[in-house]
Design an enzyme around this catalytic site. Structure first.
Site, PDB file in Angstrom:
ATOM      1  N   GLY A  94      -7.056  -8.714   8.772  1.00 31.10           N
ATOM      2  CA  GLY A  94      -5.862  -9.528   8.624  1.00 31.10           C
ATOM      3  C   GLY A  94      -5.716  -9.955   7.183  1.00 31.10           C
TER       4      GLY A  94
ATOM      5  N   MET B  18      -8.527 -10.638   3.388  1.00 28.99           N
ATOM      6  CA  MET B  18      -9.875 -10.588   2.830  1.00 28.99           C
ATOM      7  C   MET B  18      -9.961 -11.472   1.612  1.00 28.99           C
ATOM      8  SD  MET B  18     -12.916  -9.565   2.981  1.00 28.99           S
ATOM      9  CE  MET B  18     -14.146 -10.137   1.796  1.00 28.99           C
TER      10      MET B  18
ATOM     11  N   GLU C 189      -8.188 -18.080   3.755  1.00 28.28           N
ATOM     12  CA  GLU C 189      -8.754 -17.268   2.671  1.00 28.28           C
ATOM     13  C   GLU C 189      -9.052 -18.112   1.428  1.00 28.28           C
ATOM     14  OE1 GLU C 189      -9.672 -14.453   3.712  1.00 28.28           O
ATOM     15  OE2 GLU C 189      -8.476 -14.614   5.541  1.00 28.28           O
TER      16      GLU C 189
ATOM     17  N   HIS D 116     -12.287 -19.956   1.796  1.00 29.20           N
ATOM     18  CA  HIS D 116     -13.441 -19.082   1.532  1.00 29.20           C
ATOM     19  C   HIS D 116     -13.836 -19.070   0.052  1.00 29.20           C
ATOM     20  CE1 HIS D 116     -14.531 -17.128   5.203  1.00 29.20           C
ATOM     21  NE2 HIS D 116     -13.365 -16.561   5.422  1.00 29.20           N
TER      22      HIS D 116
END
Length: 850
Positions: free
Chosen positions: A261, A263, A298, A301
């Site tokens: 979806g 990265m 994301e 992250h």
């Protein structure tokens, strides 16, 4: 004796560590090939006669080891397929200390969606979990962090994006050489490269960090919303972590064909287009919310995963569970009117469903190799992990939990960590025994069913592991943080109980008769609840007193108990009949999802007609009251309620009036009339009209599919093609699997739609799997957030034949998907048993209805 690399579970030795990669790549996009040269700076803590790197399908050329004034050439260069490595053997031991390794190599773009691959007009990378080795000879494990200094040589006229900003851009003959700023220390899976005719938004500064969002030129008008999300949430993330963003820039790129979806590559986040690009004027709210959640996930992250990284893939959940929970928390702060935690509950429901299987796995489990790492990208890692973190935060308190996270980030900055490091930081900040609570939930698969029985003001609680298969038992227990909410003479109260034992008796605080009690207040606990009949009746009589999340859990838990054979489906339908005047869109979504399963799988013939009529009688008045046309300045929740009712009355119940209303609106939409349908009605209206459609309508959708720039609209047309019930059109839709009309990323989605058709011949899907396997191969990374999520089961569908979806050849599982295959087969078997058990009961119940 076999060399250690002959074992597919081989792990790199820590005696040789990379410190810096200085690499130049030359890409030939026409030939889909590349060449590379790099100087790899190393530290050797012990003498060694060999250096082992990861590499797949790379042809190594000149290799030279240098230490001080000496240099060594390898006596042999041996690729090892089992461990995806290359062994460089030297005649004499290499000395300890600092050294460099010069390597030249060539390779080809990957067929599929891993490594460096072609996505339409764009060349892009996807390295997680372990595919950097398809482009670089490298130390391709997360614990081997290093700095990366990359130069890329490509044809003129293309946009070139990397992890850092461009520091040098020169012409070398017909090629353009682009050098990126050297990165912070990063694991190899976080390195990224995107090359293509992309255009970006203007750079906008967030506390010194430039942010841009990129897409193909024809989709540039769809970048604004994703850009605005990043600008809004980046400061909130910096504030939460108490640390500035570390990676110099944020580039977000929509990739035309993408396995995942999205990265979280450091500084260069790549997305499936549907997870980033949208037109705010025409996008349903569900799509906007999903894009906002994915972008925030994301970006989270960049701290949790990129700045502090897991040591090995068994702690993947440290990355994904945290980012899942954090995304909902931050988006909820940004847009509280969206009620993001109700969407979180919908995601959690998928984990509860999966975790009730015998073939489930713990959040933290043994991962022996890269293939097994790929199997960890599932609802247990993401949604159960996120739900457990939310539960722990509720137990510790919001402020101590955040301070623990900040301590963890400071202590392990630029480094790697394991789960115990997180528990220690949280426990120290909160002065609570976090490890006891966390270890049980993270290290043990499954979850408890909490049974509740009220006698006056004395509450009996008991727990046992919940399985969705009837009759299966086991003896596990959990420390269950039960939050009770109830109403008595003193008003509505909350009381917390940590249920450690199999049974406990709780004296309720307050006074007077308990009018109703829910044992999972706000649905923050990762467990199911079973009420005795008096307790359930009190809740059903006082539905409006419950929060929407509690009404959702009531329905979901009752349905889970039906599947497990502990509650009759007749009792479930009686409860569903109490929700006829429900006005909350999220609760309606849950209700419609459960009823859709019954309509599609538990009734046939005349009973199916009767059931549809009952649904229309239950929910049709609500749709008539609202109508199809949104009022000026109408609230989003009203629009979403209308959409849920259209799905129920037009989609599930197949109401003739609803279909008659939808047909001309869809026709006008196809002719370009933007106001023909309110955006939140698009999916339901297109689906119901397609189901009854003819070849001309099929052709209309098919014609629009390739040229439609908006990915959500393109996805809508793709799914519409699978909805046609004319067998000839179903066969045409299935035939698209073998063509370039369907992107590799969308093959599984089209297969799933085709599998849902009740007249589909048995075994077709298995044959499709075999035929299209070469279009991308098995996934290593779960396609998290690949498509907008809606609660419920979607279009009613008959269960595929057991084994039909097992894998490519004769039901043999893909090696990297054995766990997922076992789970699919277990669910299919349970679906068949549920149908056999419940179909007569539903039929008898329908005959009793007035």
């Amino acid at each position: 004796m076999a060399h250690p690399t002959e074992d597919k579970n081989f792990r790199l030795s820590t005696s040789i560590r990379p410190r810096r990669y200085a690499a130049t790549l030359t890409l030939d996009l026409d030939a889909k090939s590349f060449s590379g040269q790099q100087t790899l700076e190393l530290d050797l803590s012990a003498p060694s006669k060999e250096i082992i790197l990861h590499a797949i399908a790379l042809e190594l050329g000149e290799v030279t080891f240098r230490a001080g004034n000496t240099q060594h050439k390898p006596a042999s260069i041996q690729p090892v397929a089992a461990s995806e490595t290359v062994v460089l053997r030297f005649d004499e031991a290499l000395p300890t200390g600092a050294a460099t390794l010069d390597i030249a190599w060539t390779g080809r773009f990957t067929e599929g969606l891993r490594g460096l691959y072609q996505a339409g007009k764009v060349a892009a990378t996807q390295f997680e979990a372990a595919d950097a080795r398809r482009l670089f000879p490298c130390f391709d494990e997360p614990a081997f962090k290093a700095r990366w200094a990359l130069t890329v040589r490509v044809p003129q006229g293309l946009t070139v994006l990397g992890n850092g900003p461009v520091v040098k851009d020169t012409q070398e003959g017909n090629l353009r050489a682009v050098t990126f700023q050297e990165t912070e220390v990063l694991s190899s899976y976080l390195i990224a490269l995107v090359v293509g005719p992309l255009v970006g938004t203007d750079a906008q500064d967030v506390q010194g960090v430039p942010v841009r969002t990129w897409a193909l030129p024809e989709k540039a008008h769809l970048t604004r919303f994703g850009q605005d999300v990043a600008l809004a949430v980046l400061p909130k993330l910096q504030d939460y972590f108490g640390l500035p963003y570390a990676f110099t820039k944020v580039d977000q790129v929509g990739i035309p064909d993408f396995e995942a979806g999205a990265m979280e590559n450091a500084g260069l986040i790549t997305y499936r287009e549907v997870a980033l690009l949208l037109d705010p004027a025409t996008a349903p709210l569900s799509v906007k919310k999903r894009v906002a959640e994915v972008v925030t996930h994301e970006l989270a992250h960049q701290w949790f995963g990129n700045w502090v990284t897991m040591v090995w893939w068994d702690d993947l959940w440290l990355n994904e569970a945290f980012a899942t929970w954090m995304a909902f928390k931050i988006v909820d702060q940004w847009r509280p009117e969206w009620r993001m935690w109700l969407d979180f509950d919908a995601h959690r429901a998928s984990a509860l469903h999966l975790d009730a299987l015998k073939s489930t796995h713990p959040i933290h489990g043994e991962v022996r190799n890269a293939g097994e790492a790929g199997e960890s990208f599932d609802a247990i890692t993401y949604e159960k992990g996120g739900a457990v973190l939310r539960m722990i935060e509720g137990f510790l308190g919001e402020a101590p939990f955040r301070e623990g996270i900040r301590q963890y980030m400071r202590k392990h900055a630029r480094a790697n960590a394991v789960k115990e490091d997180l528990w220690n930081a949280l426990g120290e900040a909160a002065k609570q025994p976090v490890e006891e609570l966390a270890t049980a939930w993270v290290g043990q698969s499954g979850f408890p069913l909490v049974s509740v029985k009220l006698d006056g003001r004395s509450l009996s609680l008991s727990q046992r592991r919940f399985y969705s298969e009837p009759g299966v038992t086991s003896g596990e227990k959990w420390p269950v943080p039960v939050v009770l909410r109830y109403q008595d003479a003193s008003g509505v109260r909350e009381q917390r109980v940590l249920l450690r034992d199999a049974q406990a008796t709780v004296k309720l605080e307050g006074e007077g008769e308990v009018k109703w009690l829910t044992a999972n207040a706000a649905s923050t606990g990762f467990y199911r609840v079973a009420y005795d009949k008096p307790g359930l009746e009190k809740l059903a009589t006082n539905l409006k007193a419950l929060a929407p999340s509690e009404r959702i859990s009531l329905l979901a838990d009752q349905w889970a108990l039906v599947r497990a054979g502990e509650v009759s489906v007749a009792d479930m339908l009686d409860l569903a009949g109490r929700f006829g005047d429900e006005e909350d869109d999220s609760v309606l979504d849950e209700l419609v999802g459960r009823l859709a399963y019954i309509e599609g799988r538990l009734v046939d013939g005349e009973d199916q007609v009767r059931f549809r009529a009952w649904v229309e009688k239950l929910l049709g008045p609500g749709l008539k009251k609202l109508g199809w046309q949104a009022a000026p300045n109408e609230a989003d929740r009203v629009k979403l309620r209308r959409a849920a009712l259209v799905r129920a009355v037009g989609g599930l119940a197949r109401g003739k009036e609803a279909l008659a209303e939808a047909k001309p609106r869809v026709a006008r939409m196809l002719q370009g009339e933007r106001d023909a349908l309110e955006p939140n009605l698009l999916d339901a209206a297109v689906g119901m009209v397609a189901r009854a459609g003819d070849a001309a309508l099929f052709d209309a959708f098919l014609q629009k599919l390739p040229s439609e720039p908006d990915p959500a609209t393109q996805r809508r047309y793709l799914l519409a093609l699978t909805a046609f019930e004319d067998p000839a059109l179903t066969e045409r839709a299935r035939g698209l699997l073998y063509t370039d009309t369907v992107k590799t990323q969308d093959v599984s989605q089209l297969r799933g739609g085709a599998a849902g058709q009740p007249h589909r011949p048995r075994g077709v899907v298995g044959a499709d799997a075999h035929a299209v396997e070469g279009r991308g191969g098995p996934h290593r990374r779960r396609p998290h957030a690949a498509a907008p999520h809606r609660r419920g089961h979607g279009p009613a569908a008959h269960a595929p034949a057991p084994g039909a979806d097992a894998g490519p050849a004769q039901g043999q599982p893909i090696p990297e998907a054995q766990q997922a295959t076992a789970q699919t087969l277990e669910r299919l078997s349970q679906d068949v048993a549920l149908r056999e058990r419940c179909t007569p009961e539903v039929s008898a119940w329908l005959k009793r209805q007035p």
